[in-house]
Design a protein around this motif. Sequence first.
Motif, short mmCIF file in Angstrom:
data_model
loop_
_atom_site.label_atom_id
_atom_site.label_comp_id
_atom_site.label_asym_id
_atom_site.label_seq_id
_atom_site.Cartn_x
_atom_site.Cartn_y
_atom_site.Cartn_z
N ALA A 15 43.80 4.13 61.06
CA ALA A 15 42.80 4.87 60.29
C ALA A 15 43.46 5.53 59.09
O ALA A 15 44.68 5.73 59.07
CB ALA A 15 42.12 5.92 61.18
N GLY A 44 38.84 2.65 58.86
CA GLY A 44 39.93 1.88 59.43
C GLY A 44 39.39 0.92 60.46
O GLY A 44 38.20 0.62 60.47
N LEU A 57 44.82 -1.86 57.86
CA LEU A 57 44.09 -0.92 57.02
C LEU A 57 43.69 -1.54 55.69
O LEU A 57 42.55 -1.38 55.24
CB LEU A 57 44.93 0.33 56.75
CG LEU A 57 44.76 1.47 57.74
CD1 LEU A 57 45.67 2.63 57.37
CD2 LEU A 57 43.33 1.93 57.84
N GLU A 60 40.82 -3.87 56.53
CA GLU A 60 39.61 -3.15 56.93
C GLU A 60 38.97 -2.39 55.75
O GLU A 60 37.75 -2.36 55.63
CB GLU A 60 39.92 -2.17 58.06
CG GLU A 60 40.20 -2.83 59.39
CD GLU A 60 38.95 -3.29 60.13
OE1 GLU A 60 37.83 -2.96 59.70
OE2 GLU A 60 39.11 -3.98 61.15
#
Length: 139
Positions: A15, A44, A57, A60
Amino acid sequence: MSEPVSERPIVLVAAVALVDLEGRVLLAQRPEGKSLAGMWEFPGGKVEANETPETALIRELREEIGIDVTASCLAPFTFASHAYEKFHLLMPLYLCRKWQGIPQALEGQVLKWVKPLRMGDFPMPPADEPLVAMLRDFL
């Protein structure tokens, strides 16, 4: 005496706390139909096999909110370790102040820029809650 081994699988999720020029942090509200729907979280997602948290990350953030981030702009900050009913979550949290593009909700979520002192006003999954105090103190 050793600790008992967890019966739950360990899930690795990366995240990021995106911090804008005004010192606000981007939160995303989980959409209906997903587990923990309505809760607010840091953007995330799940780290796939043979993927680093940074690579996950970058992928995402591009898929979920349409921004491009380089690994050099992701600063490791802290992590969460939380036992949910069916799995144990391990979540490194990164800080990022530089990206390309304007964050936009691409997967049905709601996005909101929030001052660190107001992050506690947003219901978050249990794993995210301890991260809020750390961010507030740091930012």
